[in-house]
Write a protein that holds these residues in place. Structure first.
Motif, PDB file in Angstrom:
ATOM      1  N   VAL A  74     -73.957  -0.771   6.179  1.00 16.37           N
ATOM      2  CA  VAL A  74     -72.502  -0.617   6.159  1.00 16.37           C
ATOM      3  C   VAL A  74     -71.826  -1.958   6.407  1.00 16.37           C
ATOM      4  N   ALA A  75     -72.330  -2.686   7.422  1.00 16.13           N
ATOM      5  CA  ALA A  75     -71.686  -3.954   7.776  1.00 16.13           C
ATOM      6  C   ALA A  75     -71.758  -4.941   6.624  1.00 16.13           C
ATOM      7  N   VAL A  76     -72.932  -5.053   5.994  1.00 15.45           N
ATOM      8  CA  VAL A  76     -73.072  -6.037   4.921  1.00 15.45           C
ATOM      9  C   VAL A  76     -72.250  -5.626   3.699  1.00 15.45           C
ATOM     10  N   SER A  77     -72.164  -4.313   3.419  1.00 13.39           N
ATOM     11  CA  SER A  77     -71.316  -3.894   2.303  1.00 13.39           C
ATOM     12  C   SER A  77     -69.864  -4.270   2.558  1.00 13.39           C
ATOM     13  N   VAL A  84     -66.186  -3.445 -11.324  1.00 16.33           N
ATOM     14  CA  VAL A  84     -66.710  -3.871 -10.028  1.00 16.33           C
ATOM     15  C   VAL A  84     -65.986  -3.167  -8.892  1.00 16.33           C
ATOM     16  N   ALA A  85     -64.693  -2.907  -9.076  1.00 16.89           N
ATOM     17  CA  ALA A  85     -63.937  -2.248  -8.006  1.00 16.89           C
ATOM     18  C   ALA A  85     -64.525  -0.872  -7.718  1.00 16.89           C
ATOM     19  N   LEU A  86     -64.883  -0.147  -8.801  1.00 16.98           N
ATOM     20  CA  LEU A  86     -65.487   1.166  -8.615  1.00 16.98           C
ATOM     21  C   LEU A  86     -66.852   1.046  -7.948  1.00 16.98           C
ATOM     22  N   GLN A  87     -67.614   0.021  -8.346  1.00 12.30           N
ATOM     23  CA  GLN A  87     -68.928  -0.197  -7.719  1.00 12.30           C
ATOM     24  C   GLN A  87     -68.786  -0.412  -6.217  1.00 12.30           C
ATOM     25  N   LYS A  88     -67.763  -1.168  -5.844  1.00 10.51           N
ATOM     26  CA  LYS A  88     -67.533  -1.418  -4.410  1.00 10.51           C
ATOM     27  C   LYS A  88     -67.325  -0.109  -3.673  1.00 10.51           C
ATOM     28  N   ILE A  89     -66.464   0.740  -4.258  1.00  5.23           N
ATOM     29  CA  ILE A  89     -66.165   2.013  -3.592  1.00  5.23           C
ATOM     30  C   ILE A  89     -67.421   2.858  -3.489  1.00  5.23           C
ATOM     31  N   ILE A  90     -68.188   2.929  -4.611  1.00  2.00           N
ATOM     32  CA  ILE A  90     -69.404   3.756  -4.595  1.00  2.00           C
ATOM     33  C   ILE A  90     -70.382   3.231  -3.550  1.00  2.00           C
ATOM     34  N   ALA A  91     -70.580   1.909  -3.535  1.00  3.97           N
ATOM     35  CA  ALA A  91     -71.557   1.334  -2.608  1.00  3.97           C
ATOM     36  C   ALA A  91     -71.148   1.607  -1.174  1.00  3.97           C
ATOM     37  N   LEU A 105     -83.202   9.208   0.789  1.00  3.17           N
ATOM     38  CA  LEU A 105     -83.711   8.683  -0.469  1.00  3.17           C
ATOM     39  C   LEU A 105     -82.762   8.990  -1.618  1.00  3.17           C
ATOM     40  N   LEU A 106     -82.137  10.176  -1.567  1.00  3.11           N
ATOM     41  CA  LEU A 106     -81.310  10.588  -2.705  1.00  3.11           C
ATOM     42  C   LEU A 106     -80.000   9.818  -2.755  1.00  3.11           C
ATOM     43  N   ILE A 107     -79.380   9.600  -1.585  1.00  5.39           N
ATOM     44  CA  ILE A 107     -78.061   8.939  -1.596  1.00  5.39           C
ATOM     45  C   ILE A 107     -78.146   7.548  -2.223  1.00  5.39           C
ATOM     46  N   PRO A 108     -79.061   6.670  -1.764  1.00  2.95           N
ATOM     47  CA  PRO A 108     -79.054   5.338  -2.386  1.00  2.95           C
ATOM     48  C   PRO A 108     -79.414   5.353  -3.860  1.00  2.95           C
ATOM     49  N   SER A 158     -71.953   4.508   3.821  1.00  8.51           N
ATOM     50  CA  SER A 158     -71.411   5.287   4.932  1.00  8.51           C
ATOM     51  C   SER A 158     -72.072   6.648   5.005  1.00  8.51           C
ATOM     52  N   ALA A 159     -72.259   7.276   3.830  1.00  6.49           N
ATOM     53  CA  ALA A 159     -72.909   8.592   3.820  1.00  6.49           C
ATOM     54  C   ALA A 159     -74.326   8.477   4.366  1.00  6.49           C
ATOM     55  N   LEU A 160     -74.990   7.373   4.026  1.00 10.29           N
ATOM     56  CA  LEU A 160     -76.347   7.149   4.512  1.00 10.29           C
ATOM     57  C   LEU A 160     -76.359   7.013   6.029  1.00 10.29           C
ATOM     58  N   PHE A 161     -75.349   6.320   6.539  1.00 12.44           N
ATOM     59  CA  PHE A 161     -75.236   6.147   7.995  1.00 12.44           C
ATOM     60  C   PHE A 161     -75.092   7.506   8.672  1.00 12.44           C
ATOM     61  N   VAL A 162     -74.186   8.331   8.127  1.00 14.03           N
ATOM     62  CA  VAL A 162     -73.971   9.662   8.710  1.00 14.03           C
ATOM     63  C   VAL A 162     -75.265  10.470   8.647  1.00 14.03           C
ATOM     64  N   THR A 163     -75.952  10.411   7.476  1.00 14.43           N
ATOM     65  CA  THR A 163     -77.210  11.139   7.332  1.00 14.43           C
ATOM     66  C   THR A 163     -78.230  10.689   8.366  1.00 14.43           C
TER      67      THR A 163
END
Lengths: 118, 504
Positions: free
Chosen positions: B91-94, B27-34, B10-13, B39-44
């Motif tokens: 992850v795939a859609v991002s 937008v470039a920074l948003q891409k990196i953050i997203a 819940l916290l990561i997103p 990815s962090a969510l996937f690992v979690t």
């Protein structure tokens, strides 16, 4: 007096659904509002109505004095009202955009003829 | 530490979305953050699954309020599996949206809203409180509304109205059902509800519980697009850009199925023949109508949308049969379907990026120009149709076996015929898009070369790897799904874990 509330809820649900089935945009929004009002009132009433007793525990007492209103339905209701407000605001803006874009206020006049982007 | 792991989905997103909002102009920074958040969510999600797999049901009480009073965040194997598959497609859609979505939409808040949508999915999977479930569903739905309308093209606007109205109604029904349950039992904690429904007072109304369950059935039925309530889905899912519709198509209806399975295994006692009969009829009709709708359409994404409806039928079938094997099959099938459906939508996007259309009659010759894409499509399409040894086969095999064991021959026959029809419409796409010669276009302005087309292959390959993995190494996942089903089938595990009094 309580007997009025079920009928009121019924009327709200029925008129809300009737207006949602209407083709006119404005009536659609009104219908959504009435429907959510009906739902909220239903949740409030089904949590049992208690008059004149607040659920606040005295400093000296261990528990609240017995005829007290259940605070949970009211908390739920507040959340639901806020959520409903958000969705209704979105609905109004969306329908304004649709009206500007299609230049009509009749749902049946929407035509999906244009190229879909990818 | 352990409680933190349970709250991280819940916290990561939410923090990711906040950071994206702070960097609104960049937008470039948003891409990196997203991308990092996903990815962090996937690992979690992987860590959480491993943890739950080792330790059984884990939970934390928000604000340290003991169980029936506060909000419980709880993870069992079922919720972990759904969470994990949602993060895989996240992850795939991002990855896809980095180059597959137009600049305009990216600049108007695509990334923060995607993360908030992911938050809604995580919340709905992890909550143990009925009203909290409703709130997470609203989070999820509002994000879906915005994403549906993002960009504001005329087809999108038209679809958004339908989508919004019908889902608003569904939320109203859900809230009504929650109200009835609260009025009957005086609690909203799902474990406490389950306990109270199972040990009824003499003056409590069992028939009213069944009535309340029908409210939930209708509400989640609309959200997951089952038979008489599915019409909004094929009318809306083909309008937004693929980077949006792939995610919504992949996960949102399955969260509805998740909630339905959760409530009908835990809270409502589905042994009553009435509920199971309704569920079986719904399952059968959903499969058939969905696949027939797909057979009648000639638009890439409309066919796929109707197949979502048809596949939902299989998941409900697992619930309707109500044996551990059937539930295990349904869980495996949900995971398989999330991956495959997203992948097929992404492939339709890659094709349309290059050829400028989703209409089957204007497409053609993709096999000649991009044989590798055709191969990727083949894997997903055959998997959807359920050809062995691909993933759809294992899910359908478990469901059919469970159906034969319980003697529901009609439902099993229906599911097998529907599989054949699914194969038929996948071959239709194959023939029209990949095999036939490209028709000579009258206006040749469609094929402007799309830059970065090769980047769009990465998410598709990424998902195809997962699909192949759960196809050829199906045993571990089937094992997990069966154990998740065992947990669902023994709700006392869930109740004991939550209601075990943590008095200090």
């Amino acid at each position: 007096m309580e007997i009025i509330l079920p009928f009121l809820i019924g009327i709200l649900f029925a008129s809300g659904l009737y207006l949602i089935l209407h083709r006119h945009f404005f009536k659609l929004i009104l219908g959504l509002m009435l429907f959510s009002l009906g739902t909220n009132l239903f949740v409030f009433v089904i949590g049992r109505l208690t008059r004149g007793g607040s659920p606040i525990i005295d400093k000296t007492a261990e528990t609240a004095t017995v005829p007290y209103a259940d605070p949970v339905p009211q908390a739920l209701l507040l959340t639901a009202i806020v959520i409903g407000l958000g969705i209704q605001a979105f609905a109004i803006v969306l329908i304004k955009r649709v009206y500007q874009s299609f230049n009509t206020n009749d749902l049946d006049e929407l035509r999906n003829a244009e190229l879909i982007e990818h | 530490m352990n409680h933190l792991l349970l709250l991280l989905p819940l916290l990561i997103p939410i923090y990711g979305a906040l950071l994206c909002l702070f960097s609104w102009r960049n937008v470039a920074l948003q891409k990196i953050i997203a991308l990092m958040a996903q990815s962090a969510l996937f690992v979690t999600a992987v860590l959480l699954l491993l943890w739950v797999n080792a330790n059984g049901i884990v939970l934390t009480q928000i604000g340290n309020w003991p169980a029936p009073f506060g909000i419980t965040i709880v993870a069992d194997l079922f919720s972990c599996l759904i969470l994990l598959s949602s993060t895989v497609i996240g992850v795939a859609v991002s990855l896809y949206s980095l180059y597959g979505l137009d600049e305009q939409r990216q600049r108007h808040g695509y990334y923060p809203i995607m993360l908030l949508l992911q938050l809604g999915v995580s919340g709905a999977c992890l909550t143990g409180d009925l009203f909290n479930l409703f709130v997470w569903f609203e989070v999820l739905l509002i994000c879906c509304f915005v994403l549906m309308a993002l960009g504001g093209t005329r087809p999108q606007l038209e679809a958004s109205i339908k989508y919004m109205t019908i889902n608003f109604l569904a939320s109203g029904f859900l809230l009504t059902g929650i109200g009835v349950m609260y009025g009957l039992t005086g609690t909203l904690n799902m474990a406490e509800l389950a306990r109270m429904v199972r040990t009824p007072d003499p003056d409590s109304h069992q028939d009213l519980v069944t009535m309340a369950s029908m409210f939930f059935l209708v509400a989640f039925g609309i959200k997951s697009a089952v038979f008489p309530l599915f019409f909004w889905l094929p009318a809306s899912y083909h309008t937004p850009p693929v980077a949006i519709s792939a995610f919504i198509a992949g996960i949102v209806t399955k969260v509805g199925v998740y909630a339905m399975v959760r409530l009908f295994t835990l809270v409502f006692i589905p042994e009553s023949d009435f509920t199971l009969l309704i569920l079986s009829v719904i399952a059968g009709l959903t499969m058939v109508i969905g696949v027939l709708g797909a057979a009648a359409h000639y638009d890439f994404r409309k066919i796929l949308s109707f197949h979502i409806v048809s596949q939902i039928g299989y998941m409900i079938m697992g619930l309707a049969l109500f044996t551990p094997l059937a539930l295990g099959g349904a869980i495996y099938f949900i995971i398989h379907n999330i991956l495959v459906k997203t992948n097929l939508f992404l492939i339709s996007g890659v094709v349309a990026k290059q050829h400028g259309t989703f209409a089957l009659k204007d497409l053609g010759g993709v096999y000649a120009s991009q044989p590798f894409l055709a191969l990727l499509f083949g894997v997903s399409a055959f998997s959807l149709a359920g050809l062995p040894p691909l993933s759809g086969f294992w899910g359908k095999f478990m469901l059919a076996k469970a159906g034969l064991e319980t003697g529901s021959y009609l439902l099993v026959t229906t599911s097998l015929v529907v599989s054949l029809l699914t194969l038929f419409s996948m071959t239709k796409i194959w023939n029209e898009v990949f095999w036939k010669m490209k028709p000579v276009a009258e206006n040749t302005n469609t094929t402007e070369a799309t830059p970065h087309l090769q980047f769009l292959y990465f998410p598709v390959i990424f998902l195809t790897c997962f699909i192949l993995f759960i196809s050829f190494f199906a045993a571990p996942l089937i094992n997990l799904a069966s154990r998740a089903a065992q947990q669902l089938f023994h709700p006392e595990l869930y109740m004991n874990a939550i209601l075990k009094p943590p008095l200090k």
